[in-house]
Scaffold this active site. Structure first.
Site, PDB file in Angstrom:
ATOM      1  N   SER A 198       0.846  -1.195   0.000  1.00 57.82           N
ATOM      2  CA  SER A 198       0.000   0.000   0.000  1.00 57.82           C
ATOM      3  C   SER A 198       0.874   1.234   0.000  1.00 57.82           C
ATOM      4  O   SER A 198       2.070   1.180   0.259  1.00 57.82           O
ATOM      5  CB  SER A 198      -0.878  -0.012   1.243  1.00 57.82           C
ATOM      6  OG  SER A 198      -0.058  -0.061   2.383  1.00 57.82           O
ATOM      7  N   THR A 202      -0.944   6.511   7.316  1.00 61.34           N
ATOM      8  CA  THR A 202      -0.686   7.526   8.340  1.00 61.34           C
ATOM      9  C   THR A 202       0.815   7.709   8.558  1.00 61.34           C
ATOM     10  O   THR A 202       1.213   8.488   9.407  1.00 61.34           O
ATOM     11  CB  THR A 202      -1.329   7.109   9.678  1.00 61.34           C
ATOM     12  OG1 THR A 202      -0.839   5.800  10.005  1.00 61.34           O
ATOM     13  CG2 THR A 202      -2.832   7.047   9.580  1.00 61.34           C
ATOM     14  N   SER A 203       1.638   6.977   7.817  1.00 64.24           N
ATOM     15  CA  SER A 203       3.090   7.021   8.026  1.00 64.24           C
ATOM     16  C   SER A 203       3.749   7.919   6.982  1.00 64.24           C
ATOM     17  O   SER A 203       3.110   8.329   6.023  1.00 64.24           O
ATOM     18  CB  SER A 203       3.638   5.601   7.934  1.00 64.24           C
ATOM     19  OG  SER A 203       3.624   5.169   6.589  1.00 64.24           O
ATOM     20  N   ASP A 260      -7.703   1.655  14.532  1.00 64.38           N
ATOM     21  CA  ASP A 260      -6.569   0.794  14.211  1.00 64.38           C
ATOM     22  C   ASP A 260      -6.572  -0.393  15.170  1.00 64.38           C
ATOM     23  O   ASP A 260      -5.627  -0.621  15.899  1.00 64.38           O
ATOM     24  CB  ASP A 260      -5.281   1.627  14.340  1.00 64.38           C
ATOM     25  CG  ASP A 260      -4.137   1.013  13.558  1.00 64.38           C
ATOM     26  OD1 ASP A 260      -4.368   0.021  12.843  1.00 64.38           O
ATOM     27  OD2 ASP A 260      -3.002   1.530  13.657  1.00 64.38           O
ATOM     28  N   SER A 268      -7.639  -6.893   7.363  1.00 66.27           N
ATOM     29  CA  SER A 268      -7.097  -6.129   6.243  1.00 66.27           C
ATOM     30  C   SER A 268      -5.891  -6.839   5.625  1.00 66.27           C
ATOM     31  O   SER A 268      -5.846  -7.096   4.420  1.00 66.27           O
ATOM     32  CB  SER A 268      -6.691  -4.734   6.751  1.00 66.27           C
ATOM     33  OG  SER A 268      -5.960  -4.043   5.779  1.00 66.27           O
ATOM     34  N   LYS A 292       3.223   0.456  17.120  1.00 63.52           N
ATOM     35  CA  LYS A 292       1.810   0.097  17.169  1.00 63.52           C
ATOM     36  C   LYS A 292       1.529  -0.873  18.307  1.00 63.52           C
ATOM     37  O   LYS A 292       0.496  -0.797  18.956  1.00 63.52           O
ATOM     38  CB  LYS A 292       1.383  -0.557  15.848  1.00 63.52           C
ATOM     39  CG  LYS A 292       1.108   0.455  14.748  1.00 63.52           C
ATOM     40  CD  LYS A 292       0.431  -0.194  13.548  1.00 63.52           C
ATOM     41  CE  LYS A 292       0.336   0.809  12.420  1.00 63.52           C
ATOM     42  NZ  LYS A 292      -0.128   0.216  11.157  1.00 63.52           N
TER      43      LYS A 292
END
Lengths: 495, 495
Positions: A198, A202-203, A260, A268, A292
């Site tokens: 992808s 958000t990074s 998240d 996902s 995370k």
């Protein structure tokens, strides 16, 4: 029946239908209640949000205006006739309401919800409600059902091989671009590794964003198949392949709401892997106070959820816990990360050790899936393929096959150095903070924007010595990032 | 700075800004990330959704197009200059995310969220996320904090009296139009009862919809004050008075998502009552298998929540449990309900007993708040005011003061009778089903649409005898309602 007219207005991601206020066949009260309409024509039907137009400037009585998105999705030509009706309320919303009330849903109920989401029958508000209800409580069987449903509504890639490997990291650690090293190593070994990834959500950069510095990543399924047939591998953006399209819709709502959860993460990732035809997966879960996953306990819970769902999806999965306490490598942001990756592949003397070691370890675990390889010899084989230049050659073949990037991207010319406030030792680096500063500088849209880390944890620095350098392509980007770095650099230096 | 141009497009309830794709000062990437923008001008600022226009037909470079809603809210004239910036993300969204994660929020956090919601800083998706998270778990102190915050962001009515009474029903029972009888009785007694009510949200009629059959209900705060000063009472729609505007925004999301938790109900009702300046409240909670509250246990939980919040808001509240097992009165829908109400006020012989008895009981409890009335004499006083015609006179004064309705509404001319499938006794009537059929017939938008109940629970009917008559103003409405009634009439007739 009214005739369609293309209205050149872009309301992405929503589709919009423009109807004249006068003589449209509906009363004002009916209109107020409609909001969402269904447009049915020769080629099928779409749902769209309703906008009412006064005056004849844009649409006239007897016409239906379709915005860019609606016009494209309906796929008809101007002047053709359509029928406008009130959009039906998806029956599956009843089950969303039951989920909000705290009930668990059956496989078929979840499947119907995901199908309606993938076909754009839910509004963002309704998707948000479903996701938040799931964030409140979601059982392991529900997570499996959601993963399966997400695969079922999209396309699937298939390969002429019983062994199709993949490697995935759950993210959260800036600079952790191991895939771009693992894939060429594994390809050089000869396993099939069709890596779709992808763009950053958000990074400061996703694998697709960084790979794009070197090569075209915007490939369709047919081109991916051609490249993999010849070179065993690909490093492509997954967005064009319709793999798990429900996931793309869910992410468009998860992102602004910053939802998240572990359950959504597992559904996902594994839906994308199953749709891509992977049979074996090495999954990297970094653990660290600003990553995370923040503790070993959390990581074990996540690992078990991955293992349960992967096993029922028929994907052999090896979960690896890694150090997520600080960024990996030196560069953060597409250009700077690509530089680090190529330095490792070229065996340059100053290539970042931590990035190389982690990539080789992960590549070794992937190679260990190969039944032809003697047990536990994957690591040595990976190291050999890197040192010998075979991995570099594989990467160069991939770049050529995908199409080398024609734009030369360089680190942003506007620069600012964050410095040590005291002399001492770098005690910790905040992954989250560093990522936000790099994003403010412009990454990933501005490919040269980002952060170059000059010292990592454990280094001894003098007072006023540069800790990292921010790069930005615009003065504004630098100013935003600089301001944030001055407020809190993300580095803790202890005297 | 670009100049504004009014684009006559209605995208209610969202505000939309139309910018030309070329030469707007932003890169395509920035645009994609923007979606929501802030428009700042001479008179203040608004947030709006962004639409991009190709070609020069609608907006030209140097112009900013504002849709109807945006143009109205900004309140400037065409050609004036504005500044367009990316809409700031409300800081309070961080706390919404914490609520999604299962944390409890403090008073000030909830207050900030409600303020941002009332000022349109949240998207429907974000409001939905907040509501669903609250539906998962919301503590009693959180409910109180939300109620207080909802009062604080709106206008408040104030009255020159230490005793301002009100009566409210939580709804869910069709035909339960007691307020239109209670208010004139209490007004005739001489207490101040400024009753503001809502239009129907999910029911076939709200008090405001039914009162509108008789009189204008669309009054602003100044007019309400005048009428109450002279007549002690009013029966107005609350929508124009800016009482608890956050509630109006929340309801616009609760309705499509059908979120109807006790916590939201308490915050909604009590914030409106506090804003309306009520000091004493009689609250009617109907209990029945197809009502909103289905058991005594649930009702007690709801009562305690009302009592806790009301006490801390300084509103003396008397909660009354009533029978919610079947519709009240005979008519359902604005015209048919207004007919029943007037029959009760006129003491007509065939006026529905159940509606009258319930209204007098509730009016008696309201009158018991009056310190001048001997303990327990409220009921007798209410009955006397009804029987003597004093309540009817009070209602006629109210109608005249608010402005008698100029349109004569009549029951819909398209009719269908649902009949008993067997001879026997009416064992039960499904409130929920009856309400849906009445809505399908067109209520409340079509004032004459609805249902006239010819038999209630306990009645003995012959096979084929009419149970109720559906009225609709349109053939379509009747067809929809008829189809649903034939599938399941909502009546259970037992041989």
């Amino acid at each position: 029946m009214p005739a369609i007219r293309h209205i050149p207005i872009d309301t992405y991601p929503e589709s919009t239908v423009f109807l004249p206020r006068r003589d449209n066949g509906y009363s004002p009260e009916q209109f107020k209640a409609m909001r969402k309409v269904q447009v049915t024509g020769r080629c099928g039907e779409i749902l769209a949000t309703l906008a009412i137009v006064d005056g004849d400037g844009l649409v006239r009585p007897g016409e239906v205006g379709l915005g860019n998105e609606a016009f494209r999705r309906l796929g008809m030509t101007e002047g053709e006739e359509v029928v406008i009706t009130q959009a039906p309320v998806p029956a599956s919303l009843e089950d969303v309401r039951r989920k909000i009330d705290g009930e668990s849903l059956s496989d078929s109920e979840i499947s119907a919800i995901i199908r309606d989401i993938a076909t754009h029958r839910y509004s963002p508000m309704e998707i948000g409600a479903f996701l938040v209800a799931c964030a409140g409580f979601m059982s392991t069987p529900e997570t499996l059902a959601m993963t399966r449903a997400m695969v079922d509504v999209g396309s699937r890639l298939s390969w002429d091989s019983p062994l199709v490997v993949d490697k995935h990291c759950i993210g959260g650690v800036p600079g952790n671009r191991t895939s771009m090293i693992v894939v060429p190593i594994v390809a050089a070994h000869g396993l099939i590794i069709p890596k779709t990834s992808s763009r950053a959500i958000t990074s400061p950069s996703g694998t697709a964003d960084t790979m794009e510095v070197l090569a075209n990543v915007d490939l369709d399924a047919a081109r991916v198949a051609q490249i993999v047939a010849r070179d065993h591998a690909v490093l492509a953006w997954g967005g064009k392949m319709n793999l798990s399209p429900a996931d793309d819709v869910l992410i468009s709502v998860e992102r602004p709401l910053r939802i998240d959860t572990f359950e959504q993460m597992v559904a996902s990732i594994l839906s994308k892997k199953a749709a891509a035809g992977s049979t074996h997966l090495v999954l990297d879960i970094p653990i660290g106070p600003t990553a995370k996953v923040r503790s070993e306990g959390e990581a074990v819970r996540l690992r078990k959820l991955f293992e349960y769902v992967a096993r029922h999806m028929g994907i052999v999965t090896e979960v690896v816990f890694t150090d997520g306490s600080e960024p990996v490598g030196r560069g953060i942001g597409p250009v700077l990360e690509a530089r680090d990756v190529m330095a490792v592949l070229r065996n340059e003397a100053d290539a970042p050790d931590d990035l190389r070691d982690r990539a080789v370890m992960l590549a070794g675990k992937v190679i260990d899936f190969d039944p032809e390889v003697e047990g536990g010899r994957g690591y040595a084989r990976a190291m050999e393929l890197l040192s010998s230049g075979a991995a570099l050659a594989a990467m160069e073949r991939l770049i050529a096959a995908q199409g080398a990037q024609t734009t030369i991207y360089r680190p942003g010319i506007h620069q600012f150095e964050a410095t040590a406030p005291v002399a001492g030792r770098v005690a910790s680096i905040d992954c989250h903070r560093i990522a936000r500063i790099a994003r403010l500088a412009g990454a990933p849209m501005d490919k040269g924007a980002g952060i170059d880390l000059l010292h990592k944890t454990g280094a001894h620095v003098r007072r006023g010595e540069a800790l990292y350098r921010i790069h930005a392509g615009s003065k504004d980007g630098l100013a935003f990032a600089r301001e944030m770095a001055l407020a809190d650099s993300g580095y803790l230096v202890q005297p």
